[in-house]
Design a protein around this motif. Structure first.
Motif, PDB file in Angstrom:
ATOM      1  N   THR A  17      45.800  45.079 -26.607  1.00 21.31           N
ATOM      2  CA  THR A  17      45.810  43.867 -25.782  1.00 21.31           C
ATOM      3  C   THR A  17      47.241  43.459 -25.460  1.00 21.31           C
ATOM      4  N   ARG A  18      48.113  43.547 -26.448  1.00 19.56           N
ATOM      5  CA  ARG A  18      49.520  43.201 -26.241  1.00 19.56           C
ATOM      6  C   ARG A  18      50.127  44.072 -25.136  1.00 19.56           C
ATOM      7  N   ARG A  19      49.834  45.368 -25.144  1.00 17.44           N
ATOM      8  CA  ARG A  19      50.366  46.266 -24.116  1.00 17.44           C
ATOM      9  C   ARG A  19      49.854  45.874 -22.722  1.00 17.44           C
ATOM     10  N   VAL A  20      48.561  45.548 -22.642  1.00 19.41           N
ATOM     11  CA  VAL A  20      47.972  45.144 -21.350  1.00 19.41           C
ATOM     12  C   VAL A  20      48.622  43.857 -20.851  1.00 19.41           C
ATOM     13  N   VAL A  21      48.789  42.885 -21.745  1.00 20.52           N
ATOM     14  CA  VAL A  21      49.403  41.606 -21.361  1.00 20.52           C
ATOM     15  C   VAL A  21      50.839  41.824 -20.897  1.00 20.52           C
ATOM     16  N   LEU A  22      51.595  42.640 -21.620  1.00 16.44           N
ATOM     17  CA  LEU A  22      52.999  42.858 -21.258  1.00 16.44           C
ATOM     18  C   LEU A  22      53.132  43.625 -19.953  1.00 16.44           C
ATOM     19  N   ARG A  23      52.215  44.547 -19.669  1.00 15.03           N
ATOM     20  CA  ARG A  23      52.284  45.266 -18.387  1.00 15.03           C
ATOM     21  C   ARG A  23      52.079  44.287 -17.237  1.00 15.03           C
ATOM     22  N   ARG A  24      51.140  43.353 -17.415  1.00 14.43           N
ATOM     23  CA  ARG A  24      50.929  42.324 -16.386  1.00 14.43           C
ATOM     24  C   ARG A  24      52.136  41.393 -16.321  1.00 14.43           C
ATOM     25  N   ALA A  25      52.695  41.065 -17.478  1.00 17.27           N
ATOM     26  CA  ALA A  25      53.829  40.142 -17.522  1.00 17.27           C
ATOM     27  C   ALA A  25      55.041  40.704 -16.793  1.00 17.27           C
ATOM     28  N   VAL A  26      55.340  41.987 -16.966  1.00 15.68           N
ATOM     29  CA  VAL A  26      56.525  42.538 -16.286  1.00 15.68           C
ATOM     30  C   VAL A  26      56.325  42.535 -14.770  1.00 15.68           C
ATOM     31  N   ASP A  27      55.086  42.773 -14.325  1.00 18.95           N
ATOM     32  CA  ASP A  27      54.835  42.743 -12.879  1.00 18.95           C
ATOM     33  C   ASP A  27      55.001  41.330 -12.327  1.00 18.95           C
TER      34      ASP A  27
END
Length: 199
Positions: free
Chosen positions: A13-23
């Motif tokens: 979940t952390r990886r998914v959230v961070l991928r969205r966050a960087v975008d």
């Protein structure tokens, strides 16, 4: 162990959230991030996202680190695979322009954008952005210095690295502002010409 599944799910979940966050941050800046907005975008519970980061600042810091890992994978790692000296210097410039032109982040170069956002704002986020941007500048300098040490180029490596960095940053800024990739063509021509002058 019984908790292993929860830990693995939390990491995923952390990886998914961070991928969205960087975008999001590449377009709207790090101040455009919020735990609630990311939870809504990804249809997650706000409390679950909050538990992963704890505060907006921690989210911002984690986003910078995630963006740096993505940048390294597209630019630094493939450049390091090329022979040292001039071939590697050419490769890092080309990979960097490709990364920006292909919009690995929708807002163009993540670090150019958040650098402008935080350049005059002291604090932990500023320091993290400066360290990440500085690590790439240092790699460019190191690569240019290696090319000079191997007698591939005759130049002041610090000045040369600064010039190459400036050309890439200008290409990103112009392309994003005007919605036209011609700036990357100009940057490639300028970089080739500058390196040819140093042969």
């Amino acid at each position: 162990m019984p908790g292993d599944g929860r830990i693995a799910r939390g990491d995923a979940t952390r990886r998914v959230v961070l991928r969205r966050a960087v975008d999001v941050a590449s377009v709207e800046g790090l101040e455009g991030l919020s735990l609630g907005r990311l939870a809504t975008d990804l249809e997650l519970s706000k409390s679950g996202v909050f538990a992963l980061f704890g505060s907006k600042e921690e989210l911002q810091l984690a986003t910078i680190e995630a963006a740096l890992e993505i940048f390294r994978s597209h630019v630094i790692v493939p450049a390091r695979a090329v022979s040292p000296g001039l071939p590697r210097l050419r490769a890092v410039c080309e990979k960097w322009l490709d990364y920006s032109e292909k919009r690995i982040f929708p807002g163009g170069c993540f670090f150019f954008n958040v650098g402008a956002e935080f350049d005059a704002r002291p604090g932990r986020v500023h320091d993290a952005v400066a360290a990440a941007s500085g690590s790439f500048a240092a790699f460019l300098h190191e690569t240019a210095a290696e090319a000079v040490a191997l007698d591939h180029l005759d130049a002041d490596p610090e000045v040369l690295a600064f010039e190459l960095h400036a050309l890439g940053r200008a290409a990103n800024a112009d392309a994003m502002l005007h919605g036209d990739i011609h700036a990357y063509t100009l940057a490639r021509r300028a970089i080739r010409a500058r390196l040819a002058e140093c042969l």
